[in-house]
Design a protein around this motif. Sequence first.
Motif, mmCIF file in Angstrom:
data_model
loop_
_atom_site.group_PDB
_atom_site.id
_atom_site.type_symbol
_atom_site.label_atom_id
_atom_site.label_comp_id
_atom_site.label_asym_id
_atom_site.label_seq_id
_atom_site.Cartn_x
_atom_site.Cartn_y
_atom_site.Cartn_z
ATOM 1 N N ILE A 41 0.863 -1.177 0.000
ATOM 2 C CA ILE A 41 0.000 0.000 0.000
ATOM 3 C C ILE A 41 0.897 1.225 0.000
ATOM 4 C CG2 ILE A 41 -1.839 1.193 1.225
ATOM 5 C CD1 ILE A 41 -2.516 -1.490 2.519
ATOM 6 N N SER A 43 0.336 4.402 -0.174
ATOM 7 C CA SER A 43 -0.235 5.701 0.161
ATOM 8 C C SER A 43 0.678 6.490 1.074
ATOM 9 C CB SER A 43 -1.609 5.520 0.816
ATOM 10 O OG SER A 43 -1.488 4.705 1.959
ATOM 11 N N THR A 205 -14.256 7.248 -4.452
ATOM 12 C CA THR A 205 -12.901 7.284 -5.005
ATOM 13 C C THR A 205 -11.896 7.083 -3.873
ATOM 14 O OG1 THR A 205 -12.551 9.669 -4.699
ATOM 15 C CG2 THR A 205 -13.731 8.974 -6.688
ATOM 16 N N GLU A 206 -10.592 7.128 -4.207
ATOM 17 C CA GLU A 206 -9.561 6.981 -3.181
ATOM 18 C C GLU A 206 -9.377 8.260 -2.376
ATOM 19 O OE1 GLU A 206 -7.607 6.567 -6.822
ATOM 20 O OE2 GLU A 206 -9.630 5.726 -6.704
ATOM 21 N N HIS A 225 -5.431 6.968 0.712
ATOM 22 C CA HIS A 225 -5.905 5.613 0.440
ATOM 23 C C HIS A 225 -5.587 5.228 -0.999
ATOM 24 C CE1 HIS A 225 -7.938 4.632 4.183
ATOM 25 N NE2 HIS A 225 -8.462 5.842 4.211
ATOM 26 N N SER A 226 -5.336 3.945 -1.214
ATOM 27 C CA SER A 226 -4.989 3.468 -2.561
ATOM 28 C C SER A 226 -6.173 2.844 -3.278
ATOM 29 C CB SER A 226 -3.852 2.452 -2.471
ATOM 30 O OG SER A 226 -4.217 1.355 -1.660
ATOM 31 N N LYS A 227 -7.294 2.671 -2.573
ATOM 32 C CA LYS A 227 -8.521 2.167 -3.179
ATOM 33 C C LYS A 227 -9.691 2.982 -2.626
ATOM 34 C CE LYS A 227 -7.010 -2.542 -4.229
ATOM 35 N NZ LYS A 227 -7.278 -3.997 -4.050
ATOM 36 N N PRO A 228 -10.907 2.806 -3.183
ATOM 37 C CA PRO A 228 -12.042 3.639 -2.759
ATOM 38 C C PRO A 228 -12.274 3.649 -1.251
ATOM 39 C CG PRO A 228 -12.622 2.457 -4.742
ATOM 40 C CD PRO A 228 -11.278 1.946 -4.338
ATOM 41 N N SER A 245 -11.295 1.892 4.113
ATOM 42 C CA SER A 245 -11.207 1.794 2.659
ATOM 43 C C SER A 245 -11.195 0.350 2.181
ATOM 44 C CB SER A 245 -9.930 2.504 2.185
ATOM 45 O OG SER A 245 -9.624 2.221 0.841
ATOM 46 N N ALA A 246 -11.404 0.208 0.874
ATOM 47 C CA ALA A 246 -11.270 -1.089 0.230
ATOM 48 C C ALA A 246 -9.820 -1.549 0.183
ATOM 49 C CB ALA A 246 -11.842 -1.039 -1.186
ATOM 50 N N ASP A 247 -8.874 -0.663 0.534
ATOM 51 C CA ASP A 247 -7.468 -1.064 0.566
ATOM 52 C C ASP A 247 -7.098 -1.786 1.865
ATOM 53 O OD1 ASP A 247 -7.220 0.908 2.498
ATOM 54 O OD2 ASP A 247 -6.111 2.310 1.241
ATOM 55 N N GLN A 270 -11.736 -5.735 2.298
ATOM 56 C CA GLN A 270 -12.317 -4.392 2.320
ATOM 57 C C GLN A 270 -12.988 -4.107 3.659
ATOM 58 O OE1 GLN A 270 -14.714 -3.157 -1.069
ATOM 59 N NE2 GLN A 270 -16.330 -2.461 0.301
#
Length: 450
Positions: A41, A43, A205-206, A225-228, A245-247, A270
């Motif tokens: 990750i 981020s 979104t991220e 965050h790297s995913k939504p 987040s989903a990350d 997630q």
Amino acid sequence: MSLFKAGRKQNEKFNRKRAKSGPKETPVPSKSSRQDYDEEIDSDEELEKEHQKEPEIEDDVAALETTQDKRIRLAKQYLRHVQEEEQERDEYADEKELASGMARTLKESFLSATGKSYRALGSKYTGYELEKATSLHWKKQRLSPTCCTLSSDDAFLYVGCKSGWVVRWNLESKQRTAYFQAKNSSIQSLTVSHDMKYLVVADGTEEIKVLDGVSLAQLNTLKGHSKPVTGVVFRLYSYQLFSCSADRTVKVWSMDEMVYIETLYGHQSQVSSIDALSLERLVTSGGMDQTLRIWKVAEESQLVFNSVAEDFSAAKFVSNDLFVSGSVEGSFALWSSGKKKPLHRMKQAHGLQDVGLPNWISAVGVLANSDVVASGSCDGFVRLWKLVAKRNTIQPLLQIPVQGFVNAIEFTRDGRFLIVAVGQEHRLGRWWTLRNAKNQTLLIPLCLEA
């Protein structure tokens, strides 16, 4: 002895043996071990680069303010806020009445912060007045509402939907006062600060959008965050923000400086929901990793609940030590931070579908620090539950007919209104559509004895 113990090592693989043994204390990785996670990750690396570009003078100024100085500054700021609120309530009050009102407000805040302001309201509910319910709907919010949040004084309601619009409603006049559009995205979560200075939006979104809580003008964007982003929540009476987040991560932010603080690792899939009260403590649901987690942020520790093998879709604090959860398998459960297993679990709380599968819990709601909680699904009812036997058992209280997917549930703080965001589709997808339902947010009066 406390169940939280700070540690130094973090299990990097999902240990399936622990899924049968109840909550396990899992330390959040130390700063030295977080480099391993950064390979997956990235981020934090991006944020470090951003911080390197900031002027060094800002760091020097921030370093001059000690932790104690900051606490004093925030305390004075809060006292000014309380004083202004009391003056607005009664502009003709003398100094003695004003001081008395401030003392009362501070006492209520203290009791709420410590979880001691317990209100036994369950036995006082006698019904609901669905015929007097107000439907809040705007034509541009043409798709299902997905989330909602109330201002601390219950005067304003913020509603987000799948078509990317956020609307601010005045609950007294039932009029729109502001709106915001997140283009090409679905609003996933909303949270507003106690003074309505900030409205924070997870827009699918991220990035996290920070808006002015009154005008809904965009003030900033938080990146990390790297995913939504799937959920955001403010710690009560503060500008400390938590996001999931989903990350698979949870992040801590400070809205005072609009900066990232740290990342909490542990979930293996997630993160589907997040909630906080006044303590620096979070509850999250991990969806398909079949865990619920309580995070004690200051001590960098976490408590893992995995004694029930279900995909948890939602979780919320009832008090500092109690929380409820809903699952895809249809169960609604009450938990204590001091117990490995649920205190009480209602299987198939919203019945079965025609094909024999349980109706999954799509939303949970709580009247904080009370004995009243709620759950929603797609079976045509919002169900209110009462916590009995010293808040160790769940008992049915009311069934309120609501047609559609219940995507969010809120109570006003006096417990006299139930707010339900309901739509034709589930907030996370379009697996099937309930054509007879209307996309709207309902303000339902509850009959509460004095």
